[in-house]
Design a protein around this motif. Structure first.
Motif, PDB file in Angstrom:
ATOM      1  N   ILE A 117       0.848  -1.198   0.000  1.00 14.39           N
ATOM      2  CA  ILE A 117       0.000   0.000   0.000  1.00 14.39           C
ATOM      3  C   ILE A 117       0.878   1.241   0.000  1.00 14.39           C
ATOM      4  CG2 ILE A 117      -1.677   1.315   1.371  1.00 14.39           C
ATOM      5  CD1 ILE A 117      -2.870  -1.486   2.156  1.00 14.39           C
ATOM      6  N   ALA A 118       1.968   1.230   0.769  1.00 14.34           N
ATOM      7  CA  ALA A 118       2.908   2.363   0.772  1.00 14.34           C
ATOM      8  C   ALA A 118       3.560   2.512  -0.603  1.00 14.34           C
ATOM      9  CB  ALA A 118       3.968   2.175   1.853  1.00 14.34           C
ATOM     10  N   ASP A 119       3.849   1.390  -1.264  1.00 10.20           N
ATOM     11  CA  ASP A 119       4.450   1.430  -2.596  1.00 10.20           C
ATOM     12  C   ASP A 119       3.521   2.101  -3.604  1.00 10.20           C
ATOM     13  OD1 ASP A 119       6.639   0.607  -4.422  1.00 10.20           O
ATOM     14  OD2 ASP A 119       5.077  -0.640  -5.325  1.00 10.20           O
ATOM     15  N   LEU A 120       2.224   1.900  -3.428  1.00 12.59           N
ATOM     16  CA  LEU A 120       1.237   2.539  -4.314  1.00 12.59           C
ATOM     17  C   LEU A 120       1.105   4.033  -4.044  1.00 12.59           C
ATOM     18  CD1 LEU A 120      -1.654  -0.085  -4.225  1.00 12.59           C
ATOM     19  CD2 LEU A 120      -0.203   0.472  -6.176  1.00 12.59           C
ATOM     20  N   GLN A 121       1.608   4.464  -2.893  1.00 12.71           N
ATOM     21  CA  GLN A 121       1.483   5.843  -2.437  1.00 12.71           C
ATOM     22  C   GLN A 121       0.016   6.255  -2.307  1.00 12.71           C
ATOM     23  OE1 GLN A 121       3.936   8.276  -4.993  1.00 12.71           O
ATOM     24  NE2 GLN A 121       5.751   7.085  -4.505  1.00 12.71           N
ATOM     25  N   TYR A 122      -0.786   5.285  -1.843  1.00 14.03           N
ATOM     26  CA  TYR A 122      -2.203   5.526  -1.643  1.00 14.03           C
ATOM     27  C   TYR A 122      -2.393   6.428  -0.435  1.00 14.03           C
ATOM     28  CZ  TYR A 122      -7.110   4.599  -0.616  1.00 14.03           C
ATOM     29  OH  TYR A 122      -8.442   4.724  -0.367  1.00 14.03           O
TER      30      TYR A 122
ATOM     31  N   CYS B 126      -0.006  12.207 -13.082  1.00 16.33           N
ATOM     32  CA  CYS B 126       0.976  11.178 -12.750  1.00 16.33           C
ATOM     33  C   CYS B 126       2.378  11.744 -12.888  1.00 16.33           C
ATOM     34  CB  CYS B 126       0.816   9.979 -13.704  1.00 16.33           C
ATOM     35  SG  CYS B 126      -0.747   9.144 -13.482  1.00 16.33           S
ATOM     36  N   PRO B 127       3.298  11.287 -12.033  1.00 23.74           N
ATOM     37  CA  PRO B 127       4.678  11.785 -12.137  1.00 23.74           C
ATOM     38  C   PRO B 127       5.306  11.355 -13.454  1.00 23.74           C
ATOM     39  CG  PRO B 127       4.517  10.029 -10.507  1.00 23.74           C
ATOM     40  CD  PRO B 127       3.127  10.304 -10.977  1.00 23.74           C
ATOM     41  N   GLN B 128       6.215  12.176 -13.943  1.00 24.61           N
ATOM     42  CA  GLN B 128       6.933  11.852 -15.175  1.00 24.61           C
ATOM     43  C   GLN B 128       7.822  10.649 -14.941  1.00 24.61           C
ATOM     44  OE1 GLN B 128       6.844  13.237 -18.282  1.00 24.61           O
ATOM     45  NE2 GLN B 128       5.077  14.418 -17.586  1.00 24.61           N
ATOM     46  N   ARG B 129       7.897   9.813 -15.937  1.00 24.45           N
ATOM     47  CA  ARG B 129       8.761   8.650 -15.879  1.00 24.45           C
ATOM     48  C   ARG B 129      10.205   9.084 -16.101  1.00 24.45           C
ATOM     49  NH1 ARG B 129       7.640   3.220 -19.314  1.00 24.45           N
ATOM     50  NH2 ARG B 129       8.104   1.888 -17.579  1.00 24.45           N
ATOM     51  N   PRO B 130      11.118   8.638 -15.250  1.00 22.99           N
ATOM     52  CA  PRO B 130      12.525   9.040 -15.452  1.00 22.99           C
ATOM     53  C   PRO B 130      13.060   8.485 -16.776  1.00 22.99           C
ATOM     54  CG  PRO B 130      12.310   7.522 -13.579  1.00 22.99           C
ATOM     55  CD  PRO B 130      10.948   7.772 -14.118  1.00 22.99           C
TER      56      PRO B 130
END
Length: 198
Positions: free
Chosen positions: A176-181, A193-197
């Motif tokens: 759940i933390a990995d999802l940044q929910y 959504c954040p830009q993909r590096p």
């Protein structure tokens, strides 16, 4: 779970039976999956060494399950992986109460060892790193079963295990933390959504 009148066995059986059709998250509420994670945490806390004792899988099978879960969702710099999230324990508990899971997963592990013995002369966990990667690359894609029907059981097994591993991971605190929910939180604006590096 609020209802204390329901036994551990009843909950596990319900989770496992309800999830037969596919991914657990599509069938049962996240609270029920969290209950399985709580059961694992309680067992680890009560154990002298803080470890988990498999309920269904043999020691050798459980070692293979740990390896496969780690290969499916490895630990990275951002988050712990499936093993740290408790996915193997989650899978073992559900499997201990469901004969269909026992057939699919137990049979799949048996198939994997047999296929490796035929190809490389060793069971999966005794194979070289390159050999493990080669067999997993073969069973990770459904198209390979179309080209080589002898891989169909392995492909079905790995697809099922991949779903359960993802369910165990993404219903855990780490997942759940990995999802940044962030939950039911109002936002003034959504930046996207954040830009993909690159």
């Amino acid at each position: 779970m609020a209802n204390e009148g329901i036994s551990r066995r009843d909950i596990l059986r319900t989770l496992a039976v309800g999830a037969v059709g596919g991914s657990v998250l599509q069938i049962i509420p996240a609270e029920a999956a969290e209950y399985v994670h709580q059961m694992v945490r309680k067992e680890k806390a009560a154990a002298p060494a803080g470890g988990y004792t498999p309920k269904y899988f043999s020691a050798a099978q459980y070692a293979t399950l740990l390896f496969l879960c780690d290969a499916i969702i490895p630990k990275d710099e951002k988050s712990g992986g499936a093993v740290e999230a408790g996915a193997p324990e989650f899978i073992d508990l559900l499997t201990s109460e469901n004969t269909e899971y026992q057939l699919k997963l137990g049979g799949g592990l048996f198939w994997l060892d047999g296929a490796c013995t035929d190809r490389y002369g060793n069971v999966f966990m005794q194979c070289a790193r390159e050999q493990k990667k080669e067999i997993l690359d073969l069973i990770a894609y459904r198209k390979n079963a179309k080209e080589d029907p002898s891989l169909s059981q392995g492909v079905a097994f790995f697809a099922f295990l991949r779903n359960l591993t993802c369910d165990g991971f993404y219903t855990s605190k780490i997942g759940i933390a990995d999802l940044q929910y962030i939950g039911n939180t109002a936002l003034r604006e959504f930046p996207g959504c954040p830009q993909r590096p690159e």
